[in-house]
Design a protein around this motif. Structure first.
Motif, mmCIF file in Angstrom:
data_model
loop_
_atom_site.group_PDB
_atom_site.id
_atom_site.type_symbol
_atom_site.label_atom_id
_atom_site.label_comp_id
_atom_site.label_asym_id
_atom_site.label_seq_id
_atom_site.Cartn_x
_atom_site.Cartn_y
_atom_site.Cartn_z
ATOM 1 N N CYS A 59 -28.841 9.695 25.160
ATOM 2 C CA CYS A 59 -29.933 10.649 25.226
ATOM 3 C C CYS A 59 -30.898 10.372 24.072
ATOM 4 N N PHE A 60 -31.988 11.129 24.055
ATOM 5 C CA PHE A 60 -32.994 10.866 23.039
ATOM 6 C C PHE A 60 -32.500 11.152 21.618
ATOM 7 N N ARG A 87 -38.036 5.380 25.806
ATOM 8 C CA ARG A 87 -37.734 6.588 26.587
ATOM 9 C C ARG A 87 -38.094 6.342 28.054
ATOM 10 N N GLU A 90 -39.910 17.637 19.835
ATOM 11 C CA GLU A 90 -39.495 17.342 21.196
ATOM 12 C C GLU A 90 -40.245 18.231 22.170
ATOM 13 N N ASP A 138 -38.632 18.684 28.308
ATOM 14 C CA ASP A 138 -37.451 17.828 28.235
ATOM 15 C C ASP A 138 -36.197 18.668 28.058
ATOM 16 N N ARG A 178 -31.347 9.082 28.725
ATOM 17 C CA ARG A 178 -32.800 9.021 28.861
ATOM 18 C C ARG A 178 -33.408 7.798 28.183
ATOM 19 N N CYS A 179 -32.649 7.097 27.356
ATOM 20 C CA CYS A 179 -33.223 6.031 26.539
ATOM 21 C C CYS A 179 -32.486 4.720 26.780
#
Length: 391
Positions: free
Chosen positions: A360-361, A387, A320, A324, A348-349
């Motif tokens: 989130c991711f 993303r 990652e 971020d 985020r996704c």
């Protein structure tokens, strides 16, 4: 119930209900398998008894001769057990005495004075249990010790006997009955039954004081197979030195009985039906319990695996980007922008193809690695995600 009994009962209950009742299901499956095995044995025995010819003692020679002629004409070999054939014979019990000595060769019952060919005497010690003066109750180990204790003694005396047709004796036709190797129950008649109290001793008082079992009476019984009683023999009939001989068959549930052939068939039919429905009920119940246990444990395993993935991915992975993590840690997340799964990071996704931006991711990656990835909001198949970066 004592504290030791309560602890043992609690342990047995917890073991029985372990893995959502899986052990109970296995035990019921074992009982169902035993019931099905008894059902097949009883069904086979019922079929053999139905096919067996029912005859008088005087007709046995003709039946055996006709069976020998059929086997020789067909070219097939005779039966393996000494040319024996399964037959059902009903006759009168007599001892094998010579015509000039009619009263010899029989046993005499001590309780009734009757003449018999089989005499069985049994002495059983009866126990009593009560709560001792200290308030102690019987515990489980004392109960099991009582059942393991030898409580009765038995003696069996027999003399050779034959079955003859009803009428005068001596008969020209008879069949010898051989009890060697037979474990089947005998059609005995109770002629003596007496209950004798046991005198209390000092040791008996000590046993009663501590709440243990102590003898209170001795039961004496005498059962006989009297001479002249009419019984039915179901077994293998064959020639032995020119004399008809009847032996028991291990495949049948009985050898000598008070019942006639039709009554035996009715009794076995009822037993077969009971075993059939009991096997079906126990089998279905065990399969239901095992299926429920497997389903519950599989769901627990999947939940545990999902929680483990979420915990392992809650921290930033090695691949990652640093900015971020800094971006998610810096500042406050706006209202309605938290991930619907972890509720700690910003959304985020967006899942494809539904397009919902709800994770989130790390959580989106965990959903993608699932065996059947679905969107947490619409539950639509989401095999992939994208993303999204704020400009």
């Amino acid at each position: 119930m004592s504290s030791r009994d309560q602890t043992a009962a609690a342990i047995l209950a917890s073991v029985a209900m372990a893995c959502d009742g899986a052990l109970v299901g296995v035990a019921l499956a074992f009982v169902a398998a035993q019931t099905w095995a008894k059902y097949h044995r009883s069904s086979a025995a019922l079929g053999k008894i139905r096919r067996a010819p029912s005859a008088r003692v005087a007709d046995l020679r003709e039946i055996l001769l006709s069976s020998d002629e059929e086997s020789s004409s067909s070219g097939s070999p005779s039966m393996s057990s000494g040319d024996a054939r399964l037959v059902v014979v009903r006759g009168e019990v007599q001892t094998r005495w010579s015509p000039g000595s009619k009263n010899s060769g029989a046993l005499v019952s001590q309780g009734s004075g009757e003449r018999a060919v089989i005499v069985q005497r049994t002495s059983t010690c009866l126990y009593s249990e009560w709560r001792g003066i200290f308030g102690w109750s019987i515990d489980l180990h004392a109960l099991f010790a009582k059942t393991w204790k030898e409580q009765h003694s038995s003696s069996l005396r027999t003399v050779p006997f034959v079955l003859v047709d009803d009428g005068y004796w001596p008969h020209r036709e008879y069949v010898n009955v051989t009890l060697e190797g037979s474990t089947h129950p005998l059609p005995l008649t109770t002629v003596y039954h007496q209950l004798l109290p046991v005198q209390a001793t000092t040791y008996t008082f000590i046993q009663a004081m501590f709440g243990h079992g102590y003898p209170v009476a001795l039961l004496d019984e005498e059962k006989i197979l009297p001479v002249g009683k009419e019984i039915t023999a179901v077994g293998l009939c064959s020639w032995n030195g020119g004399v008809l001989e009847m032996k028991s068959s291990d495949d049948l549930p009985c050898f000598l009985s008070d019942l006639s052939k039709s009554e035996m068939e009715a009794d076995l039919t009822l037993n077969v039906n009971i075993l059939l429905w009991s096997g079906i009920f126990l089998g279905v119940l065990s399969m239901g319990i095992l299926g429920y246990a497997v389903r519950r444990n599989w769901r627990r395993f999947k939940d545990w695996r999902s929680r483990r993935r979420l915990r392992s991915e809650s921290s930033p992975s090695e691949g990652e980007e640093p900015n971020d993590a800094e971006e998610e840690e810096s500042g406050e997340v706006p209202d309605g922008a938290l991930c619907v799964i972890c509720l700690t990071r910003q959304r985020r996704c967006a899942f494809i193809p539904c397009g919902h931006r709800v994770c989130c991711f790390p959580c989106a990656a965990a959903v993608k690695r699932d065996s059947s990835p679905k969107c947490p909001v619409c539950r639509q198949d989401a095999p992939n995600f994208v993303r999204i970066f704020d400009s």
